[in-house]
Design a protein around this motif. Structure first.
Motif, short mmCIF file in Angstrom:
data_model
loop_
_atom_site.label_atom_id
_atom_site.label_comp_id
_atom_site.label_asym_id
_atom_site.label_seq_id
_atom_site.Cartn_x
_atom_site.Cartn_y
_atom_site.Cartn_z
N LEU A 395 12.37 6.46 39.33
CA LEU A 395 13.58 7.27 39.39
C LEU A 395 13.47 8.33 40.48
O LEU A 395 14.43 8.57 41.24
CB LEU A 395 13.82 7.95 38.04
N TRP A 407 21.17 2.32 35.97
CA TRP A 407 19.74 2.17 35.69
C TRP A 407 19.54 1.30 34.46
O TRP A 407 20.30 1.38 33.50
CB TRP A 407 19.08 3.52 35.43
N THR A 435 15.56 8.89 31.68
CA THR A 435 16.48 8.50 32.74
C THR A 435 17.68 9.45 32.78
O THR A 435 18.10 9.90 33.86
CB THR A 435 16.96 7.06 32.53
#
Length: 613
Positions: A395, A407, A435
């Motif tokens: 990331l 993602w 995330t």
């Protein structure tokens, strides 16, 4: 391929964050196989190694010059390089694009780095160990367990390839390079586009003593300077600034117009001297969720995605040259796709750079196919805390690429939903929340296909390889009533009442794997049968190419006709070894009429017809 005087893969490996001075270390390295993982005890850190290998190609690949596809439990690399004397006064950083899986690095006999994870980059500051004008003896040990909890994507856990598992990659498989930096220098910046606000937000982390330093940023397009701003570096660990884009200079990034701005960054010391300089690229675009729609720049863009596994016959996970990365995107676009799921590996940065400039939509993914902690897959990439750490590195590396529009940290996790949390549940939650914490600008799907374990996942999906278009239509029906297909509804090996996932809750939905039509013209002509270790795809092989096109058009048509479906992902772009269900052959040559594949996808999707509603 590069000219004889150049190393293989000579291009700058980090094109979205470029410094002028660097030294490519690809090429010939000393090499040794260490099947017993006893090299440290045997003194390999300080000894010449007997073989030669071409970096950055893994020892299993033909391009490495080794071509040994047996298990490589540990391998060693060694190279001596003189650090350029003109780098005097700066620190030397040793960069590795990716080393599979567990790496230890020594320079001049001193350990300078350890890294776990085969898909993400790491670096070592050589400090006083090796200074400009001096020789640096670089030694790398890479350990790679084929059977264990580490994330390995589609790499085979048996000696040979089988099913949808392919030849392993061990050791160095992306570019190795040196770079000089000042004591106070930029780390990788985070560039966030703000289309609604007409600006870019920059986070600019620094290394070293920030006292008295200032960061200056300049935004440019083809007409020159668009905006300038500066910030005192010592006021924050990651100084922030905003670069506004005047209305007459706003040019949103999109598949139709993949416009990239340039961002020049400079670090100045208290005397005003520039001590670090880098150039980045940035795209002004937005991704948003509106009910069941995913909007790009405020509009519903139907995502005609293809599954891309990024494997090559001669380089395995490493493209033989930069042109091969470009070619894969161009082949996909030629077949009518506007993007891809980058499947089961973290693709090298240069692929994302080309996706940025070619307007190619991609979903970033980690390499952890079939993660499970239950009886379904006892030893199939068991999830660990390392998954979260390595995904966080991915990331960080890829955040600023405008081509990434979503993602996907997990793929096809397999575990029955119970009343007690499992390690898989916890890792799924951790990956999803990590995330979302790292990136609030893109949608996140907790796991592609099979087991959805996070109630607030941004996106819901299914994988369905039903080959009959009418049966496929029945399985895909129900989205308008909030009753879409949920795996394992179409899977013969599981009873209909099997529950892997939490209920669908009205999120944007797409069929993120379908098709996979088995087509090998030569095998069909010779009457060769289905064999998952030799030749296979999904369903009954078409009688001829005409039947392939009819089936492809029928399956894609089901999804194009659904006004609630925001996209699809067809399996797959190319054949990969024994898996012969690609639009192209493994060597990227033609095996069917690509113009017909394109034509079947180009009509306006029902989802797009509601663009103005």
């Amino acid at each position: 391929m590069p000219a004889p005087s150049q190393p293989p893969r000579p291009e700058y490996p980090r094109p979205s964050f470029v410094r002028q001075d660097w030294l490519n270390l690809n090429g010939t390295w000393e090499f040794a196989r260490d099947p017993g993982d006893s090299g440290l005890e045997r003194g390999l850190v300080g000894e010449p190694l007997p073989e030669r290998i071409t970096v950055p190609f893994c020892p299993e690949s033909e391009l490495s010059g080794i071509g040994d596809t047996d298990f490589q439990h540990a391998v060693w690399y060694r190279r001596t390089v003189r650090i350029p004397a003109e780098w005097a006064g700066r620190r030397t950083i040793l960069h590795f694009g990716a080393v599979d899986h567990d790496a230890t690095v020594w320079v001049n006999g001193t350990e300078v780095a350890r890294h776990s994870g085969g898909f993400t980059p790491f670096s070592a500051d050589l400090g006083e160990v090796a200074r400009p004008g001096e020789e640096a003896v670089i030694v790398v040990r890479a350990r790679d367990s084929a059977r264990g909890p580490q994330a390995r994507g589609k790499q085979s856990d048996r000696y040979a390839n089988y099913s949808c598992l392919y030849t392993r990659t061990t050791g160095i498989w992306q570019t190795v390079w040196l770079e000089p930096v000042a004591a106070t220098h930029l780390r990788r910046p985070r560039i966030t586009p703000d289309l609604a606000g007409g600006c870019f937000h920059l986070e600019l982390p620094l290394s070293g003593n920030r006292a008295g330093h200032r960061i200056r940023a300049r935004l440019l397009d083809t007409h020159g300077t668009v905006a300038e701003a500066s910030v005192e570096a010592h006021l924050d660990l990651a100084p922030r600034l905003v670069l506004p884009v005047p209305e007459d200079r706003r040019r949103p990034w999109s598949p139709e117009d993949p416009h990239l701005y340039e961002v020049e960054l400079e670090v100045l010391d208290r005397s005003g001297t520039v001590v670090d300089r880098a150039v980045c690229t940035a795209g002004l675009r937005s991704v948003a969720i509106d009910g069941k729609r995913i909007l790009i720049n405020g509009k519903p863009v139907f995502q005609r995605l293809v599954l891309d596994q990024g494997w090559y016959p001669d380089g395995l996970m490493t493209a033989p040259d930069d042109a091969s990365l470009v070619r894969d995107i161009e082949l996909s676009i030629a077949a009518g796709f506007n993007g891809a799921r980058l499947h089961q590996k973290v693709f090298e940065e240069r692929f994302l750079h080309h996706a940025d400039r070619l307007g190619y939509l991609v979903w970033g993914e980690f390499a952890d196919w079939g993660a499970s902690t239950g009886p379904v897959g006892e030893d199939n990439q068991q999830p660990t805390a390392g998954y979260v750490a390595q995904w966080a590195e991915a990331l960080e590396r890829d955040y600023s690429h405008p081509s990434i529009i979503g993602w996907c940290p997990l793929n096809e996790t397999r575990q029955l939903l119970g009343d007690r949390a499992t390690v898989l549940d916890e890792v799924t939650q951790a990956l999803f929340r990590a995330t979302k914490a790292a990136d609030a600008t893109r949608p996140v799907i907790d796991a592609s296909g099979y087991a959805h374990r996070v109630r607030e996942t941004d996106v819901y999906d299914s994988h369905c390889y039903e080959q009959d278009p009418e049966a496929f239509r029945e399985l895909m029906a129900g989205l308008d009533k909030d009753q879409p297909m949920i795996n394992p509804q179409d899977m013969e090996d599981w009873p209909e009442d099997t529950v892997w996932s939490l209920p669908y809750a009205g999120q944007p939905y797409f069929c993120s794997e379908f098709g996979g039509i088995w087509w090998n013209p030569e095998a069909a002509a010779e009457g060769r049968g289905y064999d998952r270790n030799v030749s296979w795809g999904y369903g009954q092989r078409p009688r001829d190419e005409e039947e392939f096109h009819e089936r492809f058009a029928g399956l894609t048509g089901v999804l194009l006709d659904d006004p609630n479906m925001f996209g699809y992902c067809y399996t797959q772009l190319t054949d990969v070894f024994q898996e012969e269900n690609g639009i192209y052959r493994f060597d990227r040559s033609l095996k069917l009429d690509v113009a017909r594949v394109r034509a079947a996808q180009q009509r306006t999707a029902a989802y797009e017809r509601g663009a103005d509603s």
